[in-house]
Motif scaffolding. Sequence first.
Motif, PDB file in Angstrom:
ATOM      1  N   LEU A   1       0.118   1.274 -12.651  1.00 25.83           N
ATOM      2  CA  LEU A   1       0.009   1.892 -11.387  1.00 25.83           C
ATOM      3  C   LEU A   1       0.360   3.208 -11.405  1.00 25.83           C
ATOM      4  O   LEU A   1       1.677   3.628 -11.593  1.00 25.83           O
ATOM      5  CB  LEU A   1       0.448   1.157 -10.098  1.00 25.83           C
ATOM      6  CG  LEU A   1       0.212   1.748  -8.893  1.00 25.83           C
ATOM      7  CD1 LEU A   1      -1.153   2.073  -8.754  1.00 25.83           C
ATOM      8  CD2 LEU A   1       0.918   1.127  -7.926  1.00 25.83           C
TER       9      LEU A   1
ATOM     10  N   HIS B   1      -2.705  -5.020   2.210  1.00 23.61           N
ATOM     11  CA  HIS B   1      -3.109  -5.235   0.644  1.00 23.61           C
ATOM     12  C   HIS B   1      -4.643  -4.958   0.439  1.00 23.61           C
ATOM     13  O   HIS B   1      -5.354  -5.484   0.838  1.00 23.61           O
ATOM     14  CB  HIS B   1      -2.767  -6.434   0.208  1.00 23.61           C
ATOM     15  CG  HIS B   1      -3.012  -6.852  -1.103  1.00 23.61           C
ATOM     16  ND1 HIS B   1      -2.499  -7.982  -1.718  1.00 23.61           N
ATOM     17  CD2 HIS B   1      -3.382  -5.990  -2.118  1.00 23.61           C
ATOM     18  CE1 HIS B   1      -2.782  -7.869  -3.153  1.00 23.61           C
ATOM     19  NE2 HIS B   1      -3.337  -6.667  -3.185  1.00 23.61           N
TER      20      HIS B   1
ATOM     21  N   PRO C   1      -6.670  -3.043  -5.722  1.00 24.98           N
ATOM     22  CA  PRO C   1      -6.186  -2.346  -6.472  1.00 24.98           C
ATOM     23  C   PRO C   1      -6.759  -0.849  -6.760  1.00 24.98           C
ATOM     24  O   PRO C   1      -7.847  -0.832  -7.451  1.00 24.98           O
ATOM     25  CB  PRO C   1      -6.089  -3.277  -7.881  1.00 24.98           C
ATOM     26  CG  PRO C   1      -6.105  -4.544  -7.377  1.00 24.98           C
ATOM     27  CD  PRO C   1      -7.487  -4.318  -6.305  1.00 24.98           C
TER      28      PRO C   1
ATOM     29  N   PHE D   1       0.109  -3.795  -6.651  1.00 22.67           N
ATOM     30  CA  PHE D   1      -0.881  -3.147  -7.493  1.00 22.67           C
ATOM     31  C   PHE D   1      -0.383  -3.060  -8.995  1.00 22.67           C
ATOM     32  O   PHE D   1      -1.116  -2.748  -9.910  1.00 22.67           O
ATOM     33  CB  PHE D   1      -1.209  -2.074  -6.996  1.00 22.67           C
ATOM     34  CG  PHE D   1      -1.856  -2.025  -5.391  1.00 22.67           C
ATOM     35  CD1 PHE D   1      -2.762  -2.966  -5.140  1.00 22.67           C
ATOM     36  CD2 PHE D   1      -1.168  -1.260  -4.695  1.00 22.67           C
ATOM     37  CE1 PHE D   1      -3.101  -3.038  -4.002  1.00 22.67           C
ATOM     38  CE2 PHE D   1      -1.683  -1.265  -3.261  1.00 22.67           C
ATOM     39  CZ  PHE D   1      -2.746  -1.822  -2.870  1.00 22.67           C
TER      40      PHE D   1
END
Length: 251
Positions: free
Chosen positions: A88, A191, A194, A248
């Motif tokens: 990430l 959330h 991603p 993520f």
Amino acid sequence: MQVAEWYTLHGKMPRLYVPAAFAAGERLTLPEGPARHVTRVLRMGEGDPLVLFDGYGQEAGVHLADIGRKQTTVSIEAVWPGSGESPLAVHLGQAISKGDRMDYAIQKAVELGVAAITPLYTERGDVRLKGERGEKKRAHWQAVAASACEQCGRAVVPPVYPPQQLEEWLAERHEPLRLMLHLATGNAFAHHAPPESIALLIGPEGGLSDTDISVATGNGFTPLTLGPRVLRTETAPVVALTLLQHHFGDL
């Protein structure tokens, strides 16, 4: 020889940041800082093993080859790609704070896998750096980032960019997920799917001003809170990055 073999053979050993090209079988002269550290601080001797990393993702297993008054050289035994990077990519925009708070924020952000850091001038921030003083401070922060990489096992040193005005940094952001911490919003972290990358904005001790928040919102930033307690400016990036890496990344 690969990384696992090197550590199995030699056990735990110092890691040093040396921005140079590594090639197995060659010798390398250590820069003054790392050379002084291994010989005068760590008291290492000829033949002792250590690991170097170049700041761009490569590591090398080396032995101290020659320790002299003018230079210290190492023999490069093996080279391998580093493995401590997060999947990430987070670009942290951190309002500049006083004293060692900024050092702490940078250090912990690096440990938590941040990809880049830009110190920011905000409306309520009272630190202003100009000319040579500003460049010295940026060099110091970059050294803090490199030192954090030595400790945490990263082989890529995240860049600490020159300080920018908040508005300039916001206008340059194109990350698909852009977040800013703002206690008064009541918006808890949700959330999302991603993202490929994230921009994270942390305000100064006094928080982001209404003007800062308005400009950030206009540039696609979502305000959110990390709970009912007010976090210090150096604590906020630690909590936020931990959450982001958990959802993520690789925590």
